[in-house]
Design an enzyme around this catalytic site. Structure first.
Site, mmCIF file in Angstrom:
data_model
loop_
_atom_site.group_PDB
_atom_site.id
_atom_site.type_symbol
_atom_site.label_atom_id
_atom_site.label_comp_id
_atom_site.label_asym_id
_atom_site.label_seq_id
_atom_site.Cartn_x
_atom_site.Cartn_y
_atom_site.Cartn_z
ATOM 1 N N TYR A 1 0.866 -1.180 0.000
ATOM 2 C CA TYR A 1 0.000 0.000 0.000
ATOM 3 C C TYR A 1 0.899 1.225 0.000
ATOM 4 O O TYR A 1 1.001 1.919 -0.979
ATOM 5 C CB TYR A 1 -0.968 0.009 1.170
ATOM 6 C CG TYR A 1 -1.918 1.189 1.086
ATOM 7 C CD1 TYR A 1 -2.952 1.175 0.156
ATOM 8 C CD2 TYR A 1 -1.763 2.311 1.897
ATOM 9 C CE1 TYR A 1 -3.803 2.266 0.022
ATOM 10 C CE2 TYR A 1 -2.614 3.396 1.788
ATOM 11 C CZ TYR A 1 -3.632 3.368 0.853
ATOM 12 O OH TYR A 1 -4.462 4.457 0.731
ATOM 13 N N SER B 1 -5.234 1.098 -5.216
ATOM 14 C CA SER B 1 -5.301 2.524 -4.910
ATOM 15 C C SER B 1 -3.874 3.083 -4.751
ATOM 16 O O SER B 1 -3.096 3.041 -5.692
ATOM 17 C CB SER B 1 -6.158 2.752 -3.664
ATOM 18 O OG SER B 1 -6.514 4.104 -3.536
ATOM 19 N N TYR B 2 -3.505 3.567 -3.551
ATOM 20 C CA TYR B 2 -2.128 4.039 -3.379
ATOM 21 C C TYR B 2 -1.148 2.895 -3.606
ATOM 22 O O TYR B 2 -0.050 3.089 -4.123
ATOM 23 C CB TYR B 2 -1.933 4.623 -1.978
ATOM 24 C CG TYR B 2 -0.755 5.574 -1.883
ATOM 25 C CD1 TYR B 2 -0.947 6.950 -1.862
ATOM 26 C CD2 TYR B 2 0.563 5.101 -1.834
ATOM 27 C CE1 TYR B 2 0.124 7.823 -1.781
ATOM 28 C CE2 TYR B 2 1.642 5.968 -1.755
ATOM 29 C CZ TYR B 2 1.420 7.331 -1.736
ATOM 30 O OH TYR B 2 2.485 8.190 -1.680
ATOM 31 N N ASP C 1 -15.395 4.837 -10.965
ATOM 32 C CA ASP C 1 -14.633 5.116 -9.751
ATOM 33 C C ASP C 1 -14.717 6.610 -9.447
ATOM 34 O O ASP C 1 -14.161 7.432 -10.178
ATOM 35 C CB ASP C 1 -13.178 4.679 -9.949
ATOM 36 C CG ASP C 1 -12.384 4.656 -8.647
ATOM 37 O OD1 ASP C 1 -12.729 5.425 -7.736
ATOM 38 O OD2 ASP C 1 -11.416 3.885 -8.558
ATOM 39 N N HIS D 1 -14.585 2.386 -6.800
ATOM 40 C CA HIS D 1 -13.231 2.112 -6.324
ATOM 41 C C HIS D 1 -13.104 0.748 -5.653
ATOM 42 O O HIS D 1 -12.029 0.146 -5.651
ATOM 43 C CB HIS D 1 -12.822 3.216 -5.338
ATOM 44 C CG HIS D 1 -11.351 3.300 -5.074
ATOM 45 N ND1 HIS D 1 -10.421 3.524 -6.067
ATOM 46 C CD2 HIS D 1 -10.640 3.195 -3.925
ATOM 47 C CE1 HIS D 1 -9.207 3.563 -5.539
ATOM 48 N NE2 HIS D 1 -9.312 3.353 -4.237
#
Length: 584
Positions: free
Chosen positions: A367, A450-451, A526, A558
């Site tokens: 992450y 995501s990240y 998203d 998302h």
């Protein structure tokens, strides 16, 4: 960073008002319908409409807009009752000047529909942000520039506490306000090394005198602790508050200094001070329970000990005068946690019948976002468990610079430069893993969401030559495309930090993807990390003649929920089987 994007940024980000309504009701209730607030004197009374100007994507009464819900409140509520229900404070947001993000919702009709969501992205001009308040005066120290409302806390029916953040989010001001305007108090806190709080400043918990309060803040050494704040001083106590009678109860990772642990502590309070903390869970089921929390009865005579791992989760009723009898099972650990360096931690999951003399493929779960933590003692059954047990893949995670629960020095290392140290540390961790001797250096992959998808993409685009493949689900491509509150908290505005913005983009690394296998995944609906991000990565890869795989999920947001989630992991599993296939 390209100036052509600046013209697309909004002219205005927010217009906020905090209203306070006087009620004369017994057990009143409030609800929001179509962005207007309605009140009921009781459950059977007829509703009275309080606001009349609510309108989707323009005026929000009692509910936050997208960015306030996601990045500021972490809640979809913006109404606050006073303790006895005499007053109701509510937030009004005016988004009429905020630029919309637009995307198609395909559905099943002949023509798709277009979704519009006010979504403020990073902006070049500070005057684009406006805010106004009624009944309360915004403190001059924050009101002179762009700012955010962070928390609203009723202390009594006549006293309200509000926290304010400047747009840079490197300081916070707590304002205590009496409804009749006779009493004011302001307390400020400024970070020495980065943003304030973990993601944002913690809420205050008020003491019995209704003016002093407890609050989690960084101490002089950059570690989060509970502080007691009165009219003249700030006294450092410890982390997290359960203020019950003569004791403080808190959850901390201080035992043995392991950031992935959590234990429950108790402090006895008296007029002469407080005693040393007593750990209530440190010695309970140690092989099974190293990540604990608690849920207390009203008078704290009993609490439920919540153990989340590393063994199977366990919930035990405890007598606060001594432990209750609990189920005690010994389970072997599913993973172990060891040092990579004196400060940074990694975690590994080994296949059944692991043999250190053999070579195994390695998948790194990442992450890596600011203040995040991957390495802990929580028991999980997830896709990684399947890959490890069935596909015989070693699973590893690593918390590098920028991660949380290890002090501000490590967490703020990436302040103003996302996409640098957290990416470099993942690469360094891969080299450490290879040195262990049981990793097949030709079969190493990385994946993240995501990240984590952003970090995976940045690592693959670094040209390190260490990874064979990578999977990025819903990744950020350029921070100019993401929301203002999150991005500016860590990167400031582009005009203040243009070089870092340029160096933090995935698209500028597209040419380095020729030597890796890359899977790009995104939902077309998203509303968080927009499909625009994946589209720009794909465009850059095509322009650089890079072969890659891509999967989009129609009308999915998302989280890629429902059947898309099952399809996703099946698809990713096939991708990894191809990546980790041994050459014959």
């Amino acid at each position: 960073y390209r100036h052509s994007y600046v013209r697309k940024f909004p002219k205005k980000i927010y217009d906020l008002k905090l209203q306070i309504s006087l009620l004369f009701c017994v057990n009143p209730q409030a609800y929001v319908w179509e962005y207007n607030i309605y009140l009921k004197k009781n459950a059977t009374a007829e509703a009275v409409q309080v606001t009349h100007n609510g309108k989707v994507n323009e005026i929000h009464n009692g509910v936050p807009d997208w960015v306030y819900e996601e990045e500021v409140f972490a809640s979809n509520e913006a109404i606050w009752w006073s303790p006895q229900g005499k007053y109701l404070a509510y937030l009004q947001i005016n988004d009429t000047g905020v630029h919309n993000i637009e995307y198609s919702l395909y559905g099943n009709d002949q023509y798709p529909t277009t979704v519009f969501i006010p979504y403020p992205k990073v902006s070049k001009h500070p005057s684009d942000f406006t805010i106004s308040f009624s009944l309360m005066v915004v403190p001059k120290s924050v009101g002179s520039g762009d700012h955010y409302l962070r928390t609203v806390t009723w202390v009594t029916d006549e006293r309200l506490a509000v926290q304010w953040l400047p747009r840079r989010q490197d300081s916070v001001l707590l304002q205590i306000y009496d409804y009749d305007g006779t009493n004011w108090k302001e307390t400020s806190q400024k970070s020495k090394t980065g943003w304030v709080g973990r993601y944002f400043p913690a809420a205050p918990y008020f003491a019995a005198n209704n003016m002093s309060f407890y609050k989690v803040m960084s101490n002089d050494k950059g570690y989060k602790h509970l502080h007691y704040v009165d009219a003249v001083s700030i006294i450092v106590l410890l982390l997290f508050l359960y203020s019950l009678f003569k004791y403080l109860y808190y959850v901390s990772n201080e035992h043995m200094g392991r950031p992935g642990q959590r234990n429950l502590y108790k402090i006895s309070i008296s007029t002469s001070g407080h005693l040393a903390p007593e750990c209530l869970t440190c010695s309970l089921y140690q092989d099974r329970c190293q990540y604990n929390s608690a849920y207390f009865s009203l008078n704290a005579s009993f609490f439920r000990m919540d153990c989340y791992g590393p063994g199977l989760p366990l919930f035990t009723l405890m007598d606060n005068r001594g432990p209750a009898k609990g189920l005690s099972l010994h389970l072997s650990k599913a993973f172990h946690v060891v040092y990579v360096s004196p400060d940074l931690w990694y975690q590994m999951m080994f296949p059944p019948n692991f043999d250190s003399s053999k070579k195994y493929p390695l998948l790194i779960q990442v992450y890596g976002g600011p203040a995040s933590q991957n390495i802990d003692y929580v028991f999980r059954l997830e896709w990684a468990t399947y890959l490890c047990s069935t596909e015989k893949v070693i699973i590893a995670s690593f918390d590098g610079r920028g991660s949380g629960y290890q002090g501000d020095e490590i967490m703020h290392a990436i302040y103003g430069r996302l996409g640098t140290y957290e990416v470099e540390d993942q690469i360094s961790a891969v080299r450490k893993f290879i040195e262990m001797g049981f990793i097949d250096k030709n079969r190493i992959g990385m994946w993240g969401w995501s990240y984590g998808g952003y970090v995976t993409s940045m690592v693959l685009g670094s040209g390190s030559g260490l990874l064979k493949c990578g999977i990025a689900v819903a990744p950020v491509a350029k921070w100019e495309y993401y929301d203002a509150v999150y991005t500016e908290r860590y990167m400031h505005r582009p005009e203040e930090n243009m070089e870092s913005y340029k160096n933090s983009t995935v698209t500028d690394r597209a040419k380095n993807f020729k030597s890796v296998q890359y899977m790009l995944v995104h939902g077309t609906a998203d509303d968080n990390v927009h499909f625009q991000q994946a589209a720009q990565i794909a465009k850059a890869l095509v322009e650089n003649q890079v072969d890659f795989e891509a999967m989009w999920y129609t009308d999915k947001d998302h989280g890629l929920s429902g059947k898309a989630r099952y399809h996703l992991y099946t698809h990713l599993n096939h991708f990894l089987q191809n990546c980790f296939a041994e050459k014959k």
